[in-house]
Design an enzyme around this catalytic site. Structure first.
Site, PDB file in Angstrom:
ATOM      1  N   GLU A  95      36.225  40.257  49.164  1.00  0.00           N
ATOM      2  CA  GLU A  95      37.384  39.343  49.165  1.00  0.00           C
ATOM      3  C   GLU A  95      37.155  38.164  48.211  1.00  0.00           C
ATOM      4  OE1 GLU A  95      39.994  40.658  51.016  1.00  0.00           O
ATOM      5  OE2 GLU A  95      40.985  39.242  49.687  1.00  0.00           O
TER       6      GLU A  95
HETATM    7  C1  LIG Z   1      31.849  47.139  52.353  1.00  0.00           C
HETATM    8  C2  LIG Z   1      32.782  46.809  51.238  1.00  0.00           C
HETATM    9  C3  LIG Z   1      34.151  46.796  51.468  1.00  0.00           C
HETATM   10  C4  LIG Z   1      35.034  46.494  50.410  1.00  0.00           C
HETATM   11  N1  LIG Z   1      36.389  46.604  50.628  1.00  0.00           N
HETATM   12  C5  LIG Z   1      37.229  46.522  49.562  1.00  0.00           C
HETATM   13  C6  LIG Z   1      38.622  46.830  49.708  1.00  0.00           C
HETATM   14  O1  LIG Z   1      39.112  47.134  50.797  1.00  0.00           O
HETATM   15  N2  LIG Z   1      39.407  46.777  48.600  1.00  0.00           N
HETATM   16  C7  LIG Z   1      38.909  46.458  47.365  1.00  0.00           C
HETATM   17  O2  LIG Z   1      39.657  46.441  46.405  1.00  0.00           O
HETATM   18  N3  LIG Z   1      37.599  46.162  47.201  1.00  0.00           N
HETATM   19  C8  LIG Z   1      36.750  46.192  48.266  1.00  0.00           C
HETATM   20  N4  LIG Z   1      35.412  45.925  48.105  1.00  0.00           N
HETATM   21  C9  LIG Z   1      34.926  45.521  46.793  1.00  0.00           C
HETATM   22  C10 LIG Z   1      34.539  44.055  46.746  1.00  0.00           C
HETATM   23  O3  LIG Z   1      35.667  43.244  46.862  1.00  0.00           O
HETATM   24  C11 LIG Z   1      33.750  43.837  45.452  1.00  0.00           C
HETATM   25  O4  LIG Z   1      32.489  44.450  45.638  1.00  0.00           O
HETATM   26  C12 LIG Z   1      33.625  42.384  45.090  1.00  0.00           C
HETATM   27  O5  LIG Z   1      34.869  41.868  44.699  1.00  0.00           O
HETATM   28  C13 LIG Z   1      32.624  42.127  43.955  1.00  0.00           C
HETATM   29  O6  LIG Z   1      32.836  42.963  42.866  1.00  0.00           O
HETATM   30  P1  LIG Z   1      31.613  43.794  42.241  1.00  0.00           P
HETATM   31  O7  LIG Z   1      30.997  44.560  43.369  1.00  0.00           O
HETATM   32  O8  LIG Z   1      32.101  44.559  41.081  1.00  0.00           O
HETATM   33  O9  LIG Z   1      30.574  42.702  41.802  1.00  0.00           O
HETATM   34  P2  LIG Z   1      30.535  41.957  40.368  1.00  0.00           P
HETATM   35  O10 LIG Z   1      31.900  41.483  40.033  1.00  0.00           O
HETATM   36  O11 LIG Z   1      29.843  42.839  39.399  1.00  0.00           O
HETATM   37  O12 LIG Z   1      29.628  40.689  40.705  1.00  0.00           O
HETATM   38  C14 LIG Z   1      28.201  40.718  40.718  1.00  0.00           C
HETATM   39  C15 LIG Z   1      27.687  39.291  40.844  1.00  0.00           C
HETATM   40  O13 LIG Z   1      28.115  38.518  39.714  1.00  0.00           O
HETATM   41  C16 LIG Z   1      28.843  37.383  40.124  1.00  0.00           C
HETATM   42  N5  LIG Z   1      29.967  37.150  39.211  1.00  0.00           N
HETATM   43  C17 LIG Z   1      30.762  38.051  38.604  1.00  0.00           C
HETATM   44  N6  LIG Z   1      31.682  37.440  37.850  1.00  0.00           N
HETATM   45  C18 LIG Z   1      31.487  36.116  37.988  1.00  0.00           C
HETATM   46  C19 LIG Z   1      32.124  34.942  37.475  1.00  0.00           C
HETATM   47  N7  LIG Z   1      33.167  35.018  36.660  1.00  0.00           N
HETATM   48  N8  LIG Z   1      31.644  33.735  37.854  1.00  0.00           N
HETATM   49  C20 LIG Z   1      30.597  33.625  38.677  1.00  0.00           C
HETATM   50  N9  LIG Z   1      29.952  34.693  39.194  1.00  0.00           N
HETATM   51  C21 LIG Z   1      30.393  35.921  38.857  1.00  0.00           C
HETATM   52  C22 LIG Z   1      29.355  37.707  41.533  1.00  0.00           C
HETATM   53  O14 LIG Z   1      29.564  36.514  42.288  1.00  0.00           O
HETATM   54  C23 LIG Z   1      28.215  38.552  42.074  1.00  0.00           C
HETATM   55  O15 LIG Z   1      27.208  37.725  42.591  1.00  0.00           O
HETATM   56  C24 LIG Z   1      34.522  46.174  49.151  1.00  0.00           C
HETATM   57  C25 LIG Z   1      33.131  46.167  48.930  1.00  0.00           C
HETATM   58  C26 LIG Z   1      32.284  46.502  49.940  1.00  0.00           C
HETATM   59  C27 LIG Z   1      30.804  46.555  49.654  1.00  0.00           C
END
Ligand SMILES: Cc1cc2nc3c(=O)[nH]c(=O)nc-3n(C[C@H](O)[C@H](O)[C@H](O)COP(=O)(O)OP(=O)(O)OC[C@H]3O[C@@H](n4cnc5c(N)ncnc54)[C@H](O)[C@@H]3O)c2cc1C
Length: 547
Positions: free
Chosen positions: A413
């Site tokens: 989220e």
């Molecule tokens: C159990 C689970 C349930 C989920 N449910 C849903 C769902 O129902 N629907 C859905 O759409 N998604 C869902 N997600 C996805 C979740 O919302 C994403 O994993 C999350 O938004 C982070 O994206 P990412 O995993 O690609 O991490 P990344 O975006 O790759 O981030 C990796 C790290 O880099 C940091 N980072 C990245 N960009 C920036 C920035 N611009 N500034 C500062 N820091 C940054 C992040 O804070 C993090 O620490 C779910 C994930 C899990 C694990």
């Protein structure tokens, strides 16, 4: 361990932040007591099986653990799915503060169970705010009744925090509908066996859309079409995760057979705006997940600390003492309870701002509520493991499950890093900084009213940190963002805790609240504000030192 609904704490939080204009305190208490009873009797007993058995996947279908479906049916029949749905479509239209109070209870009892209602709630809001009257009439009544559940489909393998790279496609079908295709990952409750239909809200890009986030549209894509046929979408796998084993996290494939039928929500290329309608509430409700986990972990730790005997506490002349008598254990318990209450009040205050249509205040508080409450959930759950000693690391005790379950909360989220960036880049600048100014002023009034000179002094220091933040380059502000969010959250929570303590007076609740507020101000806020100052004062190369 059984779950004891914190009804009195929730009522005190409600009285402290206000927001109950449309209903009596008596009615609120009755609802909270009933929700607590359901949570404790029906949901809490399933949480363990959710973790140990977990959801299973076979040939595109997902099976929840035994008892889950029945609990979901009973939950809907009791009317809990409709608490804050719009009245025109069968909802009870209760204020957000009541949604928050009930959600805390569901989350504390069974986090994996409570996730599906959270997402359905978000989907309902987006449809209610932006969909056509026909879509609303067809989908909202069943979603509000809980017969159909909802999902949010944002994430793709290459596109998580940054949605500008979304690749999911949508084509106009010529009859007013669209054909959606592509892969979404990590979709919570994307497939399951608890409801008759699953209504997916999917972000996708039209072929003639502009690049980046300005070319994203939002589509409603149901598992079963209005004529009863199966839509062209499927769940191809579920994830094996650290926690939340009772909640399916699905890979969803749309349009294998030519395109899933979808309906546009809002306007073409305006999908992110529609999504953000629900995102604010969803963010707050994820914060509330944090409060629920923290409450449960605190209860577990207190119960264990009263029962477990080790060593002899200072001042005792004979026998073994319960570990709750050891000052270091007392300190951990005090920290757990204080942080839980702080997060509860912060979330409740955010909900009250939403109810009062104080939009700028709600917008400013939302990233605080989400990030602070979920961060402290992990800290409190970790402390619960510590209080249990070796038993905390052993799965049977239950503390380990809470820690594993809680770990996702700061990630999904919008990660807490993204919340902090939102705070320093956008929210503290709202109305030229007026929203922040008003928030700090109301905190000053609360703290002065109870003569908390220490907190007033810390507030003044934090205010100058925020002022500096507005002057420095964006990179520097972002470098300090998480710390500023943390300190600001603690400050707002401390002001509400002081108010709650003075409202409760010399009752046991009031006395306990005073010591919790003291802990937050003297043992936490002091350090958080000092860290803000220190980070802001770091030499210019600070943000660039990682390479
Ligand atoms: C159990 C689970 C349930 C989920 N449910 C849903 C769902 O129902 N629907 C859905 O759409 N998604 C869902 N997600 C996805 C979740 O919302 C994403 O994993 C999350 O938004 C982070 O994206 P990412 O995993 O690609 O991490 P990344 O975006 O790759 O981030 C990796 C790290 O880099 C940091 N980072 C990245 N960009 C920036 C920035 N611009 N500034 C500062 N820091 C940054 C992040 O804070 C993090 O620490 C779910 C994930 C899990 C694990």
């Amino acid at each position: 361990m059984s779950f004891v609904p914190p009804t009195a704490d929730l009522m005190l939080a409600l009285r402290t932040v206000g927001g109950l204009d449309s209903m009596s305190e008596q009615d609120a208490e009755t609802i909270i007591a009933e929700a607590g009873r359901f949570a404790a009797e029906q949901l809490a007993p399933l949480s363990r099986a959710g973790d140990t058995i977990g959801v299973t996947y076979a040939n595109g279908t997902v099976t929840t653990v035994p008892g889950w479906r029945n609990a979901y049916r009973m939950w809907c029949e009791a009317g809990w799915s409709s608490v804050n749905g719009p009245a025109d479509f069968g909802g009870q239209d209760l204020p957000m503060v009541m949604t928050v109070a009930c959600a805390e209870l569901w989350n504390a009892a069974n986090l994996s169970f409570a996730l599906s209602p959270l997402l359905t709630n978000g989907a309902i809001e987006a449809i209610a705010a932006h969909a056509t009257p026909e879509l609303k009439a067809h989908y909202l009544p069943k979603m509000i009744a809980g017969t159909w559940t909802g999902t949010m489909n944002l994430t793709e393998p290459q596109s998580g925090s940054d949605l500008s790279g979304l690749r999911c496609r949508a084509e106009r079908a010529g009859d007013g509908t669209y054909r959606v295709s592509g892969t979404k990952i990590y979709i919570t409750y994307g497939e399951h066996d608890c409801s008759e239909n699953i209504i997916h809200l999917v972000l996708a890009r039209l072929s003639d859309a502009p690049p980046g986030t300005r070319g994203i549209s939002l589509f409603l894509v149901p598992k079963f079409l209005p004529d009863g046929r199966r839509n062209d979408l499927r769940c191809s796998a579920i994830e094996h995760k650290l926690g939340l084993h009772g909640s399916p996290t699905c890979t969803m494939i749309y349009g294998d057979g030519g395109g899933a039928t979808g309906w546009l929500i809002g306007e073409e290329n305006r999908g992110l705006t529609c999504m953000f309608t629900m995102m604010n509430n969803a963010r707050l409700l994820v914060g509330v997940q944090g409060v629920g986990v923290a409450e449960r972990a605190t209860q577990m730790a207190f119960a264990y600390a009263r029962e477990r005997k080790q060593g002899r506490a200072v001042g005792r002349s004979e026998g073994l003492s319960a570990i709750i008598e050891h000052p270091d254990v007392k300190r951990m318990l005090l920290e757990m309870r204080s942080k839980t209450i702080a997060a509860r009040l912060l979330c409740m205050a955010t909900a009250a701002a939403m109810d009062g249509a104080r939009h700028a205040e709600a917008a400013l508080l939302t990233p605080l509520a989400k990030a602070f409450s979920t961060d402290i959930a992990v800290e409190v759950a970790s402390l619960a493991v510590q209080v249990h000693g070796g038993m905390g690391y052993i799965e049977e005790a239950g503390a380990a499950q809470l820690l594993r379950d809680a770990r996702i909360l700061p990630i999904y989220e919008g990660t807490n890093g993204i919340q902090a960036a939102d705070l320093v880049v956008r929210k503290i600048r709202l109305d030229g900084g007026a929203a922040l100014g008003a928030l700090l002023l109301s905190c000053t009034h609360e703290l002065e009213a109870v003569s908390d000179a220490k907190a007033v002094h810390l507030l003044a220091t934090l205010k100058s940190c925020c002022h500096m933040l507005l002057q420095v380059a964006e990179n520097r502000a972002l470098f300090c963002s998480t710390q500023v969010l943390r300190a600001l959250s603690m400050l707002v929570a401390a002001a509400h805790m002081r108010k709650a303590a003075s409202m409760a007076g010399d009752t046991p609740e009031g006395i306990a609240m005073r010591s919790n507020a003291d802990f937050i101000v003297h043992a936490c806020l002091v350090g958080e504000v000092a860290r803000c100052e220190a980070l802001l004062a770091m030499p210019e190369h600070g943000p660039d030192m990682v390479s």
